[in-house]
Write a protein that holds these residues in place. Structure first.
Motif, PDB file in Angstrom:
ATOM      1  N   LEU A 119       0.823  -1.217   0.000  1.00 35.49           N
ATOM      2  CA  LEU A 119       0.000   0.000   0.000  1.00 35.49           C
ATOM      3  C   LEU A 119       0.855   1.265   0.000  1.00 35.49           C
ATOM      4  CD1 LEU A 119      -2.848  -1.026   2.477  1.00 35.49           C
ATOM      5  CD2 LEU A 119      -3.098  -0.577   0.017  1.00 35.49           C
ATOM      6  N   VAL A 120       1.874   1.308   0.837  1.00 32.18           N
ATOM      7  CA  VAL A 120       2.730   2.504   0.918  1.00 32.18           C
ATOM      8  C   VAL A 120       3.498   2.709  -0.381  1.00 32.18           C
ATOM      9  CG1 VAL A 120       4.772   3.488   2.051  1.00 32.18           C
ATOM     10  CG2 VAL A 120       2.911   2.538   3.437  1.00 32.18           C
ATOM     11  N   TYR A 121       4.167   1.658  -0.856  1.00 31.03           N
ATOM     12  CA  TYR A 121       4.936   1.799  -2.094  1.00 31.03           C
ATOM     13  C   TYR A 121       4.033   2.109  -3.279  1.00 31.03           C
ATOM     14  CZ  TYR A 121       9.510   0.518  -0.233  1.00 31.03           C
ATOM     15  OH  TYR A 121      10.707   0.523   0.444  1.00 31.03           O
ATOM     16  N   SER A 122       2.850   1.499  -3.321  1.00 27.97           N
ATOM     17  CA  SER A 122       1.916   1.815  -4.412  1.00 27.97           C
ATOM     18  C   SER A 122       1.503   3.275  -4.348  1.00 27.97           C
ATOM     19  CB  SER A 122       0.674   0.923  -4.340  1.00 27.97           C
ATOM     20  OG  SER A 122       0.992  -0.400  -4.667  1.00 27.97           O
ATOM     21  N   GLY A 123       1.180   3.741  -3.167  1.00 28.88           N
ATOM     22  CA  GLY A 123       0.783   5.145  -3.016  1.00 28.88           C
ATOM     23  C   GLY A 123       1.866   6.086  -3.486  1.00 28.88           C
ATOM     24  N   VAL A 124       3.093   5.818  -3.092  1.00 32.04           N
ATOM     25  CA  VAL A 124       4.213   6.677  -3.483  1.00 32.04           C
ATOM     26  C   VAL A 124       4.475   6.578  -4.985  1.00 32.04           C
ATOM     27  CG1 VAL A 124       6.711   7.028  -3.245  1.00 32.04           C
ATOM     28  CG2 VAL A 124       5.298   6.657  -1.208  1.00 32.04           C
ATOM     29  N   MET A 125       4.549   5.356  -5.502  1.00 35.29           N
ATOM     30  CA  MET A 125       4.887   5.187  -6.914  1.00 35.29           C
ATOM     31  C   MET A 125       3.806   5.748  -7.836  1.00 35.29           C
ATOM     32  SD  MET A 125       6.575   1.363  -6.857  1.00 35.29           S
ATOM     33  CE  MET A 125       7.102   1.382  -8.573  1.00 35.29           C
ATOM     34  N   PHE A 126       2.558   5.377  -7.581  1.00 38.78           N
ATOM     35  CA  PHE A 126       1.472   5.859  -8.440  1.00 38.78           C
ATOM     36  C   PHE A 126       1.285   7.367  -8.285  1.00 38.78           C
ATOM     37  CE2 PHE A 126       0.381   1.370  -8.625  1.00 38.78           C
ATOM     38  CZ  PHE A 126      -0.105   1.222  -9.912  1.00 38.78           C
ATOM     39  N   GLY A 127       1.337   7.842  -7.039  1.00 36.34           N
ATOM     40  CA  GLY A 127       1.180   9.282  -6.809  1.00 36.34           C
ATOM     41  C   GLY A 127       2.275  10.093  -7.477  1.00 36.34           C
ATOM     42  N   ALA A 128       3.514   9.632  -7.331  1.00 40.25           N
ATOM     43  CA  ALA A 128       4.641  10.363  -7.922  1.00 40.25           C
ATOM     44  C   ALA A 128       4.580  10.332  -9.445  1.00 40.25           C
ATOM     45  CB  ALA A 128       5.962   9.778  -7.427  1.00 40.25           C
ATOM     46  N   PHE A 129       4.200   9.197 -10.021  1.00 43.84           N
ATOM     47  CA  PHE A 129       4.155   9.138 -11.479  1.00 43.84           C
ATOM     48  C   PHE A 129       2.989   9.957 -12.040  1.00 43.84           C
ATOM     49  CE2 PHE A 129       3.296   7.281 -15.681  1.00 43.84           C
ATOM     50  CZ  PHE A 129       4.508   7.604 -16.272  1.00 43.84           C
ATOM     51  N   GLU A 130       1.861   9.936 -11.370  1.00 43.91           N
ATOM     52  CA  GLU A 130       0.732  10.755 -11.838  1.00 43.91           C
ATOM     53  C   GLU A 130       1.106  12.241 -11.773  1.00 43.91           C
ATOM     54  OE1 GLU A 130      -2.266  10.009 -13.309  1.00 43.91           O
ATOM     55  OE2 GLU A 130      -1.455   7.975 -13.411  1.00 43.91           O
ATOM     56  N   TYR A 131       1.808  12.626 -10.711  1.00 42.74           N
ATOM     57  CA  TYR A 131       2.275  14.009 -10.597  1.00 42.74           C
ATOM     58  C   TYR A 131       3.275  14.321 -11.718  1.00 42.74           C
ATOM     59  CZ  TYR A 131       4.318  18.272  -8.741  1.00 42.74           C
ATOM     60  OH  TYR A 131       4.763  19.566  -8.593  1.00 42.74           O
ATOM     61  N   ALA A 132       4.195  13.386 -11.969  1.00 43.96           N
ATOM     62  CA  ALA A 132       5.188  13.586 -13.035  1.00 43.96           C
ATOM     63  C   ALA A 132       4.502  13.713 -14.394  1.00 43.96           C
ATOM     64  CB  ALA A 132       6.187  12.428 -13.044  1.00 43.96           C
ATOM     65  N   LYS A 133       3.475  12.900 -14.648  1.00 45.95           N
ATOM     66  CA  LYS A 133       2.738  12.992 -15.915  1.00 45.95           C
ATOM     67  C   LYS A 133       2.071  14.355 -16.062  1.00 45.95           C
ATOM     68  CE  LYS A 133      -0.314   9.871 -16.349  1.00 45.95           C
ATOM     69  NZ  LYS A 133      -1.267   8.752 -16.457  1.00 45.95           N
ATOM     70  N   PHE A 134       1.585  14.885 -14.959  1.00 46.24           N
ATOM     71  CA  PHE A 134       0.940  16.190 -14.961  1.00 46.24           C
ATOM     72  C   PHE A 134       1.957  17.280 -15.295  1.00 46.24           C
ATOM     73  CE2 PHE A 134      -0.206  20.010 -12.474  1.00 46.24           C
ATOM     74  CZ  PHE A 134      -1.392  20.353 -13.117  1.00 46.24           C
ATOM     75  N   LYS A 135       3.165  17.177 -14.725  1.00 48.31           N
ATOM     76  CA  LYS A 135       4.203  18.193 -14.919  1.00 48.31           C
ATOM     77  C   LYS A 135       4.968  18.033 -16.234  1.00 48.31           C
ATOM     78  CE  LYS A 135       4.164  20.839 -11.296  1.00 48.31           C
ATOM     79  NZ  LYS A 135       3.863  22.254 -11.463  1.00 48.31           N
ATOM     80  N   VAL A 136       5.075  16.783 -16.726  1.00 43.21           N
ATOM     81  CA  VAL A 136       5.849  16.517 -17.941  1.00 43.21           C
ATOM     82  C   VAL A 136       4.942  15.774 -18.930  1.00 43.21           C
ATOM     83  CG1 VAL A 136       7.938  15.440 -18.880  1.00 43.21           C
ATOM     84  CG2 VAL A 136       7.942  16.310 -16.523  1.00 43.21           C
ATOM     85  N   PRO A 137       4.270  16.500 -19.782  1.00 41.34           N
ATOM     86  CA  PRO A 137       3.327  15.869 -20.736  1.00 41.34           C
ATOM     87  C   PRO A 137       3.959  14.785 -21.611  1.00 41.34           C
ATOM     88  CG  PRO A 137       3.021  18.239 -20.708  1.00 41.34           C
ATOM     89  CD  PRO A 137       4.245  17.957 -19.887  1.00 41.34           C
ATOM     90  N   ALA A 138       5.275  14.818 -21.809  1.00 42.32           N
ATOM     91  CA  ALA A 138       5.948  13.792 -22.613  1.00 42.32           C
ATOM     92  C   ALA A 138       5.844  12.407 -21.980  1.00 42.32           C
ATOM     93  CB  ALA A 138       7.404  14.169 -22.830  1.00 42.32           C
ATOM     94  N   LEU A 139       5.445  12.337 -20.716  1.00 40.85           N
ATOM     95  CA  LEU A 139       5.298  11.056 -20.041  1.00 40.85           C
ATOM     96  C   LEU A 139       3.941  10.412 -20.297  1.00 40.85           C
ATOM     97  CD1 LEU A 139       7.041  11.790 -16.627  1.00 40.85           C
ATOM     98  CD2 LEU A 139       7.963  10.629 -18.638  1.00 40.85           C
ATOM     99  N   GLN A 140       3.055  11.140 -20.954  1.00 42.51           N
ATOM    100  CA  GLN A 140       1.751  10.571 -21.306  1.00 42.51           C
ATOM    101  C   GLN A 140       1.960   9.462 -22.323  1.00 42.51           C
ATOM    102  OE1 GLN A 140      -1.155  11.334 -19.919  1.00 42.51           O
ATOM    103  NE2 GLN A 140      -0.351  13.023 -18.720  1.00 42.51           N
ATOM    104  N   PRO A 141       1.115   8.423 -22.293  1.00 42.07           N
ATOM    105  CA  PRO A 141       1.272   7.357 -23.287  1.00 42.07           C
ATOM    106  C   PRO A 141       0.944   7.881 -24.687  1.00 42.07           C
ATOM    107  CG  PRO A 141      -0.723   7.016 -21.992  1.00 42.07           C
ATOM    108  CD  PRO A 141       0.002   8.187 -21.384  1.00 42.07           C
ATOM    109  N   ILE A 142       1.637   7.336 -25.673  1.00 42.50           N
ATOM    110  CA  ILE A 142       1.385   7.699 -27.068  1.00 42.50           C
ATOM    111  C   ILE A 142       0.229   6.837 -27.554  1.00 42.50           C
ATOM    112  CG2 ILE A 142       2.314   7.702 -29.406  1.00 42.50           C
ATOM    113  CD1 ILE A 142       5.068   8.188 -28.146  1.00 42.50           C
ATOM    114  N   LYS A 143      -0.788   7.474 -28.068  1.00 46.80           N
ATOM    115  CA  LYS A 143      -1.992   6.745 -28.534  1.00 46.80           C
ATOM    116  C   LYS A 143      -1.841   6.314 -29.957  1.00 46.80           C
ATOM    117  CE  LYS A 143      -4.258   7.785 -24.723  1.00 46.80           C
ATOM    118  NZ  LYS A 143      -4.990   7.148 -23.816  1.00 46.80           N
TER     119      LYS A 143
END
Length: 184
Positions: A160-184
């Motif tokens: 739970l802790v690692y998931s919260g940190v990993m998912f939260g940090a990556f979602e934040y990174a995607k928000f700040k760096v649009p290049a991290l969004q998946p290519i459709k």
């Protein structure tokens, strides 16, 4: 293929795996979180399975040969019963493909709990099969599961802790760096 995204996702998984070398309670580890994280974000299913396993292997080399070198009495490539742990990670990724189709709080918590349960069931089954201390009966299997219960809450907490940190940090990174969004 978005190489920047793959590199960042791989980095998240590797950093989580390497956190195993720092002091922590038994079973408070990122194993299940790494697996569902990979399942949720890698569009390439092979990478989703292989990268958590590779990161786990790298961290195992460090943990087994630095922290537990005295226990093994020399260089250790794999610990006894490693295939149960690695198999459980692969199975968690496969379950993650089903659970993590959409990343939200509900699926992250559900995926984390499923990861903990899968890891507990598979590794304790393996401990029962591979340890002569346990009779090869249903009673012996229950003894193995019972012996694992004192560590299970740490598995849940770690996932739970690692998931919260990993998912939260990556979602934040995607928000700040649009290049991290998946290519459709």
């Amino acid at each position: 293929m978005n190489k920047k995204r793959i590199l960042v996702l791989s980095g998240f998984i590797l950093i989580a795996a390497l956190s195993r070398v720092f002091p922590h309670p038994y079973n408070f580890a990122p194993m299940g979180a790494m697996a569902i994280f990979g399942a949720a974000y890698f569009t390439n299913k092979k990478l989703a399975i292989l990268l958590p396993l590779l990161a786990f292997f790298v961290s195992d080399l460090l943990v087994n040969n630095l922290l537990y070198s005295g226990f093994y009495g020399g260089f250790t490539l794999f610990t006894p019963g490693f295939y149960w742990m690695y198999g459980s990670i692969a199975l968690i990724v496969l379950a993650g493909f089903l659970i993590m189709k959409k990343v939200n709080m509900k699926t992250i918590i559900g995926g984390s709990l499923a990861a903990s349960i899968i890891f507990f069931l598979i590794t304790n089954f393996g401990a029962w099969l591979g340890n002569p201390m346990y009779p090869q009966t249903i009673e012996g299997l229950m003894m193995s599961y019972t012996a694992g219960i004192p560590f299970f809450h740490y598995t849940i907490a770690g996932d739970l802790v690692y998931s919260g940190v990993m998912f939260g940090a990556f979602e934040y990174a995607k928000f700040k760096v649009p290049a991290l969004q998946p290519i459709k």
